[in-house]
Write an enzyme that holds these catalytic residues in place. Sequence first.
Site, short mmCIF file in Angstrom:
data_model
loop_
_atom_site.label_atom_id
_atom_site.label_comp_id
_atom_site.label_asym_id
_atom_site.label_seq_id
_atom_site.Cartn_x
_atom_site.Cartn_y
_atom_site.Cartn_z
N THR A 287 0.83 -1.21 0.00
CA THR A 287 0.00 0.00 0.00
C THR A 287 0.86 1.26 0.00
O THR A 287 0.61 2.19 -0.77
CB THR A 287 -0.94 -0.01 1.22
OG1 THR A 287 -1.75 -1.19 1.16
CG2 THR A 287 -1.83 1.22 1.25
N ASN B 84 -5.53 -9.68 -7.59
CA ASN B 84 -5.58 -10.38 -6.29
C ASN B 84 -6.86 -11.19 -6.09
O ASN B 84 -6.94 -11.98 -5.17
CB ASN B 84 -5.42 -9.39 -5.15
CG ASN B 84 -6.34 -8.20 -5.28
OD1 ASN B 84 -6.26 -7.44 -6.25
ND2 ASN B 84 -7.23 -8.03 -4.33
N SER C 179 5.26 -6.47 -2.02
CA SER C 179 4.94 -6.63 -0.60
C SER C 179 5.46 -7.98 -0.12
O SER C 179 5.22 -9.01 -0.76
CB SER C 179 3.43 -6.56 -0.40
OG SER C 179 3.12 -6.78 0.95
N HIS D 267 4.64 -9.80 2.56
CA HIS D 267 3.76 -10.79 3.19
C HIS D 267 2.90 -11.57 2.20
O HIS D 267 2.21 -12.51 2.59
CB HIS D 267 2.90 -10.14 4.29
CG HIS D 267 1.72 -9.36 3.83
ND1 HIS D 267 0.46 -9.88 3.78
CD2 HIS D 267 1.60 -8.07 3.41
CE1 HIS D 267 -0.40 -8.95 3.35
NE2 HIS D 267 0.27 -7.84 3.12
N THR E 274 13.78 5.21 10.26
CA THR E 274 14.70 4.12 10.58
C THR E 274 14.20 2.81 9.95
O THR E 274 13.03 2.46 10.10
CB THR E 274 14.81 3.96 12.11
OG1 THR E 274 15.31 5.20 12.63
CG2 THR E 274 15.75 2.83 12.47
N CYS F 5 -13.09 -9.95 -0.38
CA CYS F 5 -11.75 -10.28 -0.85
C CYS F 5 -10.71 -9.21 -0.64
O CYS F 5 -9.57 -9.48 -0.33
CB CYS F 5 -11.78 -10.60 -2.33
SG CYS F 5 -12.41 -12.25 -2.65
C1 LIG Z 1 -1.98 -7.08 -0.75
C2 LIG Z 1 -2.00 -6.21 -1.95
C3 LIG Z 1 -1.66 -4.85 -1.85
C4 LIG Z 1 -1.34 -4.19 -0.53
O1 LIG Z 1 -0.15 -4.68 0.04
P1 LIG Z 1 0.09 -4.50 1.63
O2 LIG Z 1 1.51 -4.92 1.81
O3 LIG Z 1 -0.86 -5.43 2.29
O4 LIG Z 1 -0.14 -3.09 1.96
C5 LIG Z 1 -1.68 -4.10 -3.01
N1 LIG Z 1 -2.00 -4.65 -4.18
C6 LIG Z 1 -2.31 -5.95 -4.32
C7 LIG Z 1 -2.62 -6.49 -5.67
C8 LIG Z 1 -2.33 -6.76 -3.21
O5 LIG Z 1 -2.67 -8.03 -3.34
#
Ligand SMILES: *Cc1c(COP(=O)(O)O)cnc(C)c1O
Length: 392
Positions: free
Chosen positions: A76, A155, A203, A205, A244, A330
């Site tokens: 994000t 997503n 990202s 995660h 930081t 979702c």
């Molecule tokens: C999860 C996701 C985001 C946001 O990422 P975060 O690290 O959770 O802020 C943006 N775009 C897509 C396509 C995502 O799947």
Amino acid sequence: MTLKIPIYLDNHSTTKVDPKVVEAMLPYFSENYGNAASRQHEFGWKAEAAVENARKQIARLVGAENPEIVFTSGGTESINLALKGVAEAYASKRNHIITATTEHKAVLDTCARLEEHGFEITYLPVDTAGLISVADLKNAITNKTILVTIMLANNEIGTIAPIAEIGAVCRGAGIFFHADATQATGKIPVNVVEMNVDLMSFSAHKMYGPKGVGALYVRANRPKVNLTALIDGGGHERGMRSGTLNVPAIVGFGKAAALAQENMSMEAKRVAAFRDELESGITSQFDEVMVNGNQAHRLPNNSNMTFKGVNADRLILDMKDIAVSSGSACSSASPEPSHVLRAIGLGDEDVLSSIRFGLGRFTTAEEIDYTINRVVQTMKAAREKSLQLAHP
Ligand SMILES: *Cc1c(COP(=O)(O)O)cnc(C)c1O
């Protein structure tokens, strides 16, 4: 191996941190706790070396130069930095941005904010597969266009866009191109040079790394992208993102990138085979189950299905041992019928009958068998008491 319940099939929302990633991170909480910006002692040097190693691991995964990777707090923030950063840096010259209706809320809400600040946004429609038309894109470009932002993989439905082709159009027109690669990175090959992107968001995660860390690729040459920072103070990350650095998270992100690079092709084949098995196991039993999106160009771990005439939220409640997402939940913290499924042409009732299955690195054959049986049984039971499960 015994089956562990509940079964996690929501890997587009987030992924389990790979145990090897956890292991790589641990020393940076305990003995190596230095600040990567401390230049005068061993603690700082060790932290900085770890950050630079992670930067290299991520750059290598996506074909970037190391200094082109800017660490952020996640997808994000990377998207906000790309869109607002470019918009502000070039606002005196151009004020038009082009995107698509199926983008993640991180893109759409950022565009809406920019609209409030006087920017003009074009939202391109998509076809039933979830793809924009390159002809539409060309038609939308004006001499005021500064940026195009299109996601690499969706997503919800997993559709993979022809990013290199879109990038070539933008490059030819002298317009910056940002791609949200959050879902795609680590699952399919990503290369910032071959894809003709100037900015790309990542990202950790979503690729078996920790939450709260991400990166933005910012092209350094031909063209060089200037960004106005969102966060000032200290000039970290070459002035583009002060604060930081979260060293353990960054180390974990780097390790996740290295693991993805090592395992991607094998993993994609294995996961896609499980996904295909899941789909055929369910669709072979019911005529009224449809697979959404683009089956030819789709993430290997994605399956989005509409269970016609059945309320997906109810179906999910009836199979609590399987973690999935419905078409009403979702993509954001505030549940509302999926804008992506609507954009590919589903009616509201079908949107609310849709379930997203997100497979992953840790999905097993036993879990897929169990899930098929569970869905089939639950659907059959739902049919029997269809009055309770049908839409009101
Ligand atoms: C999860 C996701 C985001 C946001 O990422 P975060 O690290 O959770 O802020 C943006 N775009 C897509 C396509 C995502 O799947």
